[in-house]
Scaffold this motif. Structure first.
Motif, PDB file in Angstrom:
ATOM      1  N   ALA A 184       3.160  12.463  -0.846  1.00 37.55           N
ATOM      2  CA  ALA A 184       2.751  11.162  -0.312  1.00 37.55           C
ATOM      3  C   ALA A 184       1.945  11.335   0.979  1.00 37.55           C
ATOM      4  O   ALA A 184       0.926  10.662   1.165  1.00 37.55           O
ATOM      5  CB  ALA A 184       3.982  10.296  -0.051  1.00 37.55           C
ATOM      6  N   VAL A 185       2.392  12.215   1.856  1.00 39.44           N
ATOM      7  CA  VAL A 185       1.662  12.440   3.113  1.00 39.44           C
ATOM      8  C   VAL A 185       0.289  13.027   2.823  1.00 39.44           C
ATOM      9  O   VAL A 185      -0.715  12.601   3.409  1.00 39.44           O
ATOM     10  CB  VAL A 185       2.486  13.371   4.050  1.00 39.44           C
ATOM     11  CG1 VAL A 185       1.647  13.850   5.212  1.00 39.44           C
ATOM     12  CG2 VAL A 185       3.728  12.646   4.540  1.00 39.44           C
ATOM     13  N   ARG A 186       0.216  13.994   1.915  1.00 40.75           N
ATOM     14  CA  ARG A 186      -1.065  14.617   1.574  1.00 40.75           C
ATOM     15  C   ARG A 186      -2.017  13.586   0.966  1.00 40.75           C
ATOM     16  O   ARG A 186      -3.201  13.520   1.332  1.00 40.75           O
ATOM     17  CB  ARG A 186      -0.843  15.779   0.603  1.00 40.75           C
ATOM     18  CG  ARG A 186      -2.117  16.540   0.286  1.00 40.75           C
ATOM     19  CD  ARG A 186      -1.867  17.753  -0.595  1.00 40.75           C
ATOM     20  NE  ARG A 186      -1.336  17.367  -1.896  1.00 40.75           N
ATOM     21  CZ  ARG A 186      -0.188  17.838  -2.411  1.00 40.75           C
ATOM     22  NH1 ARG A 186       0.531  18.737  -1.765  1.00 40.75           N
ATOM     23  NH2 ARG A 186       0.232  17.433  -3.585  1.00 40.75           N
ATOM     24  N   GLU A 187      -1.544  12.737   0.041  1.00 37.03           N
ATOM     25  CA  GLU A 187      -2.405  11.739  -0.566  1.00 37.03           C
ATOM     26  C   GLU A 187      -2.834  10.681   0.447  1.00 37.03           C
ATOM     27  O   GLU A 187      -3.955  10.196   0.403  1.00 37.03           O
ATOM     28  CB  GLU A 187      -1.703  11.093  -1.755  1.00 37.03           C
ATOM     29  CG  GLU A 187      -1.588  12.028  -2.943  1.00 37.03           C
ATOM     30  CD  GLU A 187      -0.942  11.400  -4.149  1.00 37.03           C
ATOM     31  OE1 GLU A 187      -0.572  10.196  -4.082  1.00 37.03           O
ATOM     32  OE2 GLU A 187      -0.795  12.083  -5.162  1.00 37.03           O
ATOM     33  N   HIS A 188      -1.953  10.335   1.353  1.00 41.02           N
ATOM     34  CA  HIS A 188      -2.304   9.349   2.386  1.00 41.02           C
ATOM     35  C   HIS A 188      -3.394   9.908   3.291  1.00 41.02           C
ATOM     36  O   HIS A 188      -4.346   9.208   3.637  1.00 41.02           O
ATOM     37  CB  HIS A 188      -1.067   8.977   3.201  1.00 41.02           C
ATOM     38  CG  HIS A 188      -1.361   8.005   4.295  1.00 41.02           C
ATOM     39  ND1 HIS A 188      -1.670   6.696   4.045  1.00 41.02           N
ATOM     40  CD2 HIS A 188      -1.423   8.156   5.640  1.00 41.02           C
ATOM     41  CE1 HIS A 188      -1.896   6.078   5.183  1.00 41.02           C
ATOM     42  NE2 HIS A 188      -1.750   6.938   6.167  1.00 41.02           N
ATOM     43  N   GLU A 238       0.821  -1.207   0.000  1.00 38.33           N
ATOM     44  CA  GLU A 238       0.000   0.000   0.000  1.00 38.33           C
ATOM     45  C   GLU A 238       0.855   1.257   0.000  1.00 38.33           C
ATOM     46  O   GLU A 238       0.334   2.366   0.041  1.00 38.33           O
ATOM     47  CB  GLU A 238      -0.907   0.002   1.226  1.00 38.33           C
ATOM     48  CG  GLU A 238      -1.928  -1.106   1.233  1.00 38.33           C
ATOM     49  CD  GLU A 238      -2.795  -1.066   2.474  1.00 38.33           C
ATOM     50  OE1 GLU A 238      -2.830  -0.018   3.146  1.00 38.33           O
ATOM     51  OE2 GLU A 238      -3.430  -2.077   2.773  1.00 38.33           O
ATOM     52  N   HIS A 239       2.145   1.119  -0.015  1.00 35.60           N
ATOM     53  CA  HIS A 239       3.075   2.235   0.107  1.00 35.60           C
ATOM     54  C   HIS A 239       3.940   2.345  -1.143  1.00 35.60           C
ATOM     55  O   HIS A 239       3.810   1.570  -2.076  1.00 35.60           O
ATOM     56  CB  HIS A 239       3.959   2.058   1.345  1.00 35.60           C
ATOM     57  CG  HIS A 239       3.175   1.798   2.584  1.00 35.60           C
ATOM     58  ND1 HIS A 239       2.483   2.778   3.244  1.00 35.60           N
ATOM     59  CD2 HIS A 239       2.960   0.651   3.276  1.00 35.60           C
ATOM     60  CE1 HIS A 239       1.887   2.266   4.294  1.00 35.60           C
ATOM     61  NE2 HIS A 239       2.152   0.960   4.335  1.00 35.60           N
ATOM     62  N   THR A 240       4.835   3.301  -1.133  1.00 36.66           N
ATOM     63  CA  THR A 240       5.788   3.473  -2.225  1.00 36.66           C
ATOM     64  C   THR A 240       7.184   3.516  -1.651  1.00 36.66           C
ATOM     65  O   THR A 240       7.426   4.152  -0.634  1.00 36.66           O
ATOM     66  CB  THR A 240       5.510   4.776  -2.996  1.00 36.66           C
ATOM     67  OG1 THR A 240       4.188   4.714  -3.511  1.00 36.66           O
ATOM     68  CG2 THR A 240       6.490   4.955  -4.138  1.00 36.66           C
ATOM     69  N   LEU A 241       8.098   2.846  -2.285  1.00 36.58           N
ATOM     70  CA  LEU A 241       9.504   2.832  -1.876  1.00 36.58           C
ATOM     71  C   LEU A 241      10.290   3.659  -2.879  1.00 36.58           C
ATOM     72  O   LEU A 241      10.233   3.411  -4.087  1.00 36.58           O
ATOM     73  CB  LEU A 241      10.028   1.399  -1.859  1.00 36.58           C
ATOM     74  CG  LEU A 241      11.510   1.215  -1.595  1.00 36.58           C
ATOM     75  CD1 LEU A 241      11.838   1.626  -0.163  1.00 36.58           C
ATOM     76  CD2 LEU A 241      11.913  -0.224  -1.843  1.00 36.58           C
ATOM     77  N   PHE A 242      11.003   4.681  -2.402  1.00 35.19           N
ATOM     78  CA  PHE A 242      11.875   5.482  -3.251  1.00 35.19           C
ATOM     79  C   PHE A 242      13.299   4.997  -3.067  1.00 35.19           C
ATOM     80  O   PHE A 242      13.768   4.845  -1.951  1.00 35.19           O
ATOM     81  CB  PHE A 242      11.817   6.969  -2.872  1.00 35.19           C
ATOM     82  CG  PHE A 242      10.647   7.682  -3.456  1.00 35.19           C
ATOM     83  CD1 PHE A 242      10.692   8.172  -4.744  1.00 35.19           C
ATOM     84  CD2 PHE A 242       9.502   7.865  -2.718  1.00 35.19           C
ATOM     85  CE1 PHE A 242       9.616   8.827  -5.291  1.00 35.19           C
ATOM     86  CE2 PHE A 242       8.420   8.523  -3.241  1.00 35.19           C
ATOM     87  CZ  PHE A 242       8.472   9.005  -4.532  1.00 35.19           C
TER      88      PHE A 242
END
Length: 58
Positions: A50-54, A8-12
């Motif tokens: 990412a924080v805003r979309e979460h 459910e997350h993204t890894l950079f």
């Protein structure tokens, strides 16, 4: 920089290893400090998105 879906997350992944040019000869603490600061600034915008979309549940 590479973005990989991670559940459910993204890894950079940010990999800095110059293969040619002046960066191959520039090592040491001052350069590493500059690169760390630059990388932090570069990753601030994607982190905020990412924080805003979460928070929005996107």
């Amino acid at each position: 920089m590479k973005s990989i879906p991670w559940g459910e997350h993204t890894l950079f992944t940010l990999d800095r290893h110059p293969l040619r040019g002046p960066g191959t000869r520039m090592h040491g603490l001052p350069v590493e400090h500059f690169v760390a600061v630059r990388n932090g600034m570069m990753l601030t915008k994607p982190a905020r998105i990412a924080v805003r979309e979460h928070a929005a549940g996107v």
